[in-house]
Design a protein around this motif. Structure first.
Motif, PDB file in Angstrom:
ATOM      1  N   GLY A  54       0.811  -1.207   0.000  1.00  0.00           N
ATOM      2  CA  GLY A  54       0.000   0.000   0.000  1.00  0.00           C
ATOM      3  C   GLY A  54       0.844   1.255   0.000  1.00  0.00           C
ATOM      4  O   GLY A  54       0.507   2.247  -0.661  1.00  0.00           O
ATOM      5  N   ILE A  55       1.949   1.230   0.737  1.00  0.00           N
ATOM      6  CA  ILE A  55       2.866   2.380   0.749  1.00  0.00           C
ATOM      7  C   ILE A  55       3.422   2.612  -0.662  1.00  0.00           C
ATOM      8  O   ILE A  55       3.493   3.748  -1.137  1.00  0.00           O
ATOM      9  CB  ILE A  55       4.009   2.141   1.747  1.00  0.00           C
ATOM     10  CG1 ILE A  55       3.470   2.144   3.182  1.00  0.00           C
ATOM     11  CG2 ILE A  55       5.099   3.205   1.595  1.00  0.00           C
ATOM     12  CD1 ILE A  55       4.507   1.760   4.236  1.00  0.00           C
ATOM     13  N   ALA A  56       3.813   1.539  -1.327  1.00  0.00           N
ATOM     14  CA  ALA A  56       4.394   1.663  -2.669  1.00  0.00           C
ATOM     15  C   ALA A  56       3.401   2.261  -3.671  1.00  0.00           C
ATOM     16  O   ALA A  56       3.805   2.927  -4.627  1.00  0.00           O
ATOM     17  CB  ALA A  56       4.861   0.295  -3.158  1.00  0.00           C
ATOM     18  N   PRO A  99       1.982   5.267   7.995  1.00  0.00           N
ATOM     19  CA  PRO A  99       3.041   4.256   8.090  1.00  0.00           C
ATOM     20  C   PRO A  99       4.081   4.449   6.992  1.00  0.00           C
ATOM     21  O   PRO A  99       3.768   4.837   5.876  1.00  0.00           O
ATOM     22  CB  PRO A  99       2.293   2.932   7.902  1.00  0.00           C
ATOM     23  CG  PRO A  99       0.862   3.240   8.169  1.00  0.00           C
ATOM     24  CD  PRO A  99       0.661   4.670   7.765  1.00  0.00           C
ATOM     25  N   GLU A 100       5.326   4.181   7.332  1.00  0.00           N
ATOM     26  CA  GLU A 100       6.425   4.169   6.368  1.00  0.00           C
ATOM     27  C   GLU A 100       7.124   2.813   6.464  1.00  0.00           C
ATOM     28  O   GLU A 100       6.914   2.051   7.407  1.00  0.00           O
ATOM     29  CB  GLU A 100       7.420   5.299   6.671  1.00  0.00           C
ATOM     30  CG  GLU A 100       6.829   6.702   6.645  1.00  0.00           C
ATOM     31  CD  GLU A 100       6.519   7.196   5.236  1.00  0.00           C
ATOM     32  OE1 GLU A 100       6.755   6.434   4.283  1.00  0.00           O
ATOM     33  OE2 GLU A 100       6.038   8.331   5.107  1.00  0.00           O
ATOM     34  N   TYR A 101       7.981   2.530   5.482  1.00  0.00           N
ATOM     35  CA  TYR A 101       8.721   1.263   5.515  1.00  0.00           C
ATOM     36  C   TYR A 101       9.487   1.128   6.830  1.00  0.00           C
ATOM     37  O   TYR A 101       9.490   0.068   7.460  1.00  0.00           O
ATOM     38  CB  TYR A 101       9.701   1.196   4.342  1.00  0.00           C
ATOM     39  CG  TYR A 101       9.057   1.108   2.989  1.00  0.00           C
ATOM     40  CD1 TYR A 101       8.179   0.072   2.668  1.00  0.00           C
ATOM     41  CD2 TYR A 101       9.324   2.063   2.008  1.00  0.00           C
ATOM     42  CE1 TYR A 101       7.593  -0.003   1.410  1.00  0.00           C
ATOM     43  CE2 TYR A 101       8.746   1.986   0.748  1.00  0.00           C
ATOM     44  CZ  TYR A 101       7.882   0.961   0.459  1.00  0.00           C
ATOM     45  OH  TYR A 101       7.297   0.876  -0.785  1.00  0.00           O
ATOM     46  N   ALA A 102      10.112   2.216   7.258  1.00  0.00           N
ATOM     47  CA  ALA A 102      10.946   2.156   8.472  1.00  0.00           C
ATOM     48  C   ALA A 102      10.104   1.879   9.708  1.00  0.00           C
ATOM     49  O   ALA A 102      10.503   1.078  10.575  1.00  0.00           O
ATOM     50  CB  ALA A 102      11.713   3.470   8.630  1.00  0.00           C
ATOM     51  N   GLY A 117      12.661   5.536   1.796  1.00  0.00           N
ATOM     52  CA  GLY A 117      13.061   4.137   1.852  1.00  0.00           C
ATOM     53  C   GLY A 117      12.691   3.324   0.634  1.00  0.00           C
ATOM     54  O   GLY A 117      12.819   2.095   0.653  1.00  0.00           O
ATOM     55  N   THR A 118      12.215   3.981  -0.433  1.00  0.00           N
ATOM     56  CA  THR A 118      11.873   3.239  -1.641  1.00  0.00           C
ATOM     57  C   THR A 118      13.137   2.657  -2.264  1.00  0.00           C
ATOM     58  O   THR A 118      14.104   3.390  -2.502  1.00  0.00           O
ATOM     59  CB  THR A 118      11.188   4.163  -2.670  1.00  0.00           C
ATOM     60  OG1 THR A 118      10.011   4.708  -2.082  1.00  0.00           O
ATOM     61  CG2 THR A 118      10.815   3.386  -3.921  1.00  0.00           C
ATOM     62  N   PRO A 119      13.178   1.345  -2.508  1.00  0.00           N
ATOM     63  CA  PRO A 119      14.373   0.746  -3.110  1.00  0.00           C
ATOM     64  C   PRO A 119      14.656   1.337  -4.479  1.00  0.00           C
ATOM     65  O   PRO A 119      13.755   1.495  -5.298  1.00  0.00           O
ATOM     66  CB  PRO A 119      14.014  -0.746  -3.211  1.00  0.00           C
ATOM     67  CG  PRO A 119      12.876  -0.940  -2.257  1.00  0.00           C
ATOM     68  CD  PRO A 119      12.138   0.351  -2.232  1.00  0.00           C
ATOM     69  N   LYS A 120      15.904   1.701  -4.719  1.00  0.00           N
ATOM     70  CA  LYS A 120      16.286   2.247  -6.016  1.00  0.00           C
ATOM     71  C   LYS A 120      16.442   1.123  -7.026  1.00  0.00           C
ATOM     72  O   LYS A 120      16.980   0.059  -6.704  1.00  0.00           O
ATOM     73  CB  LYS A 120      17.594   3.028  -5.892  1.00  0.00           C
ATOM     74  CG  LYS A 120      17.489   4.272  -5.018  1.00  0.00           C
ATOM     75  CD  LYS A 120      18.808   5.012  -4.970  1.00  0.00           C
ATOM     76  CE  LYS A 120      18.693   6.256  -4.091  1.00  0.00           C
ATOM     77  NZ  LYS A 120      19.986   7.001  -4.017  1.00  0.00           N
ATOM     78  N   PRO A 121      15.948   1.325  -8.261  1.00  0.00           N
ATOM     79  CA  PRO A 121      16.096   0.273  -9.273  1.00  0.00           C
ATOM     80  C   PRO A 121      17.564   0.021  -9.595  1.00  0.00           C
ATOM     81  O   PRO A 121      18.353   0.960  -9.713  1.00  0.00           O
ATOM     82  CB  PRO A 121      15.350   0.841 -10.487  1.00  0.00           C
ATOM     83  CG  PRO A 121      15.306   2.324 -10.258  1.00  0.00           C
ATOM     84  CD  PRO A 121      15.273   2.524  -8.775  1.00  0.00           C
ATOM     85  N   GLN A 122      17.922  -1.252  -9.678  1.00  0.00           N
ATOM     86  CA  GLN A 122      19.305  -1.620  -9.956  1.00  0.00           C
ATOM     87  C   GLN A 122      19.593  -1.481 -11.455  1.00  0.00           C
ATOM     88  O   GLN A 122      18.776  -1.854 -12.296  1.00  0.00           O
ATOM     89  CB  GLN A 122      19.564  -3.052  -9.511  1.00  0.00           C
ATOM     90  CG  GLN A 122      19.449  -3.225  -7.986  1.00  0.00           C
ATOM     91  CD  GLN A 122      19.740  -4.657  -7.568  1.00  0.00           C
ATOM     92  OE1 GLN A 122      19.912  -5.535  -8.414  1.00  0.00           O
ATOM     93  NE2 GLN A 122      19.808  -4.891  -6.272  1.00  0.00           N
ATOM     94  N   ALA A 123      20.752  -0.918 -11.761  1.00  0.00           N
ATOM     95  CA  ALA A 123      21.142  -0.742 -13.164  1.00  0.00           C
ATOM     96  C   ALA A 123      21.467  -2.102 -13.773  1.00  0.00           C
ATOM     97  O   ALA A 123      22.132  -2.936 -13.164  1.00  0.00           O
ATOM     98  CB  ALA A 123      22.344   0.189 -13.253  1.00  0.00           C
ATOM     99  N   SER A 124      20.972  -2.304 -14.979  1.00  0.00           N
ATOM    100  CA  SER A 124      21.242  -3.575 -15.669  1.00  0.00           C
ATOM    101  C   SER A 124      22.622  -3.543 -16.293  1.00  0.00           C
ATOM    102  O   SER A 124      23.107  -2.502 -16.725  1.00  0.00           O
ATOM    103  CB  SER A 124      20.171  -3.822 -16.746  1.00  0.00           C
ATOM    104  OG  SER A 124      20.140  -2.739 -17.646  1.00  0.00           O
TER     105      SER A 124
END
Length: 519
Positions: free
Chosen positions: A204-206, A235-238, A511-518
């Protein structure tokens, strides 16, 4: 004998098939349109009914000319209130219309009481209390027992209260009520269900920035109450990562006692037997003699004025919210303010007539005084408009706020608002379950038993002068906060026409995960 029975069955089947074919033929051949026309066409006298008299021109009535019977006084169904030795308050209301029984409980708790670094704790406690099963029944066992009986047991914790409820057929009452009591007194809070609930909340946060309306509602509360206020924080991820099973157990143990709970049961039961069942299932639940009702957090307006903006380049319209902190339902002026709402709001209200109908600059528009039971609510106005009409839309709402303060409403407006207010209030008491819920809430928040009757009478007695008085006293144009969620480049004229400084709001999710570079 077996052969004869088989032959007999075949004959019966053939006869049934033949009857079905005949029935289908009749249905296909029958002229439904003419039959329906005969049913719905009223019998009329050409001499008295202008619709059937060719010499009389029929003029349909305008909606303002329609007359309806006055709303009768609300009558409460018969009910009983008593208290168990352990302090639990019980309401019973018999209703034998259907073979069903509904029950609900209010627990004096809420998310406003959770620690600031564990936002989401109350919601998790209220949810996993049911999904996590009990000390006697696993989650799967509990679900299966309820599903087999087409029954339900649900729990939750909102901002200002905890709740639990059940629904059951009368014949299954003993079993379902036992499971309901078990969930309230012996929740297991199993670990895997807690992790599942946390994962769902993180989902839900996302997604929380997907809806511009949700963004506006969320950020506006922060502007009014403050982002760290229990009435605005989210609420937050943390904060979810900080919460453990032990935290749920501790929060539960802090508030779930019979002397901190109101139980109400409505439906098809015998009161004497119901009392015995309640004593059997809840009578041994020990009270907490040291329990004190929690002190409520203080509330004040965080931002007193200002224009704030959330840029969403993909939007073709603006979501606008305007308002300031409000009051409580217990205010002596609440009935008159509700009548004021009827003049400003809804179909036929000033905002709809002026901003949407006459000026044509709103997809939706509203404005109303929105109080709460035990903490200040808000006065809130707004709606959706075209990007290029945003400034005009805001100014139009401001003008209507000013007009209701400075110019008396017309007797026609007052009569319409009073009637619509009273009519809508009656819908809160359509069935015994709604009435019982209202009685429980009044007691929960400390309101007098006759609150609903005094409210109704005061609405009826509201005058033109009363509306103007409460508008002057309670609406604060100088404290209005403006929030716009929209496309910055498309808003023209710009928001700086409303204020020299427009404050942007960052809605990036921490705290949103950053997309990993391919590679």
């Amino acid at each position: 004998m077996k052969i004869k029975r088989k032959r007999h069955k075949k004959k019966v089947k053939r006869l049934l098939y033949s009857l079905l074919i005949c029935l289908a033929f009749v249905l296909v051949s029958f002229d439904f349109s003419s039959a329906i026309a005969q049913q719905v066409t009223p019998r009329t006298n050409p001499r008295t009914n202008p619709q059937t008299n060719p010499q009389t021109k029929y003029t349909p009535k305008h909606y303002t000319d329609l007359q309806f019977k006055p709303v009768g006084e609300i009558k409460l169904p018969k009910y009983e209130r008593y208290q168990l030795e352990n302090g639990m308050i019980v309401y019973l209301m018999e209703n034998h219309e259907l073979p069903l029984v509904n029950g609900s409980a209010l627990i004096n708790t809420g998310s406003r009481l959770e620690p600031g670094n564990e936002v989401g704790l109350a919601e998790l406690t209220g949810g996993v209390m049911r999904t996590g099963g009990t000390l006697q029944h696993s989650p799967d066992q509990l679900n299966q027992m309820l599903e087999q009986r087409a029954a339900s047991v649900e729990t939750g914790i909102g901002d200002t209260s905890g709740s639990a409820g059940f629904e059951a057929l009368s014949e299954d009452l003993d079993t379902v009520f036992g499971l309901f009591a078990e969930v309230l007194q012996q929740p297991a809070f199993v670990e895997d269900q807690l992790e599942l609930a946390k994962t769902q909340m993180k989902g839900g946060i996302a997604r929380r920035n997907d809806s511009p309306d949700e963004i506006a509602q969320r950020e506006f509360k922060k502007l009014i109450y403050g982002e760290n206020s229990p009435y605005a924080r989210i609420p937050e991820y943390a904060s979810l990562n900080n919460i453990t099973r032990d935290d749920l157990v501790k929060f539960y143990q802090q508030y779930y006692y019979p002397n901190n709970m109101i139980l109400g049961i409505e439906g098809d039961f015998d009161s004497a037997k119901m009392k015995s069942l309640i004593k059997q299932t809840f009578g041994k639940w020990k009270a907490n003699p040291k329990f004190k009702k929690p002190q409520l957090p203080e509330v004040s307006q965080a931002k007193t004025g200002g224009v704030f903006f959330v840029n969403q380049p993909q939007l073709t319209q603006s979501n606008v919210l305007i308002g300031h902190i409000g009051g409580k339902l217990a205010s002596p002026d609440y009935p008159e303010l509700d009548v004021m709402n009827g003049i400003l709001n809804g179909f036929g209200g000033r905002l709809f007539n002026e901003v949407r109908s006459r000026q044509g600059i709103a997809y939706s528009v509203y404005g109303y005084w929105s109080p709460r039971y035990d903490y200040p609510g808000m006065f809130i106005a707004g709606g959706q408009t075209r990007s290029d009409a945003t400034v005009q839309f805001v100014k139009a709402i401001q003008e209507e706020i000013k007009r209701i303060q400075t110019r008396p409403v017309t007797p026609q407006e007052l009569a319409f608002a009073k009637e619509s207010t009273l009519n809508s209030f009656v819908f809160n008491f359509q069935d015994p379950a709604q009435t019982l819920s209202r009685l429980m809430r009044y007691e929960y928040y400390g309101y007098p038993k006759d609150f609903l009757f005094t409210y109704q009478k005061e609405v009826e007695n509201t005058t033109v002068a009363d509306v103007q008085r409460v508008a002057k006293e309670h609406l604060k144009p100088e404290n209005l906060v403006f929030l716009v969620v929209g496309n910055q480049t498309a808003i023209n004229p710009p928001l700086t026409q409303l204020a020299s400084q427009v404050t942007p709001i960052d809605i990036t999710i921490p705290g949103t995960p950053k997309p990993q570079a391919s590679n």
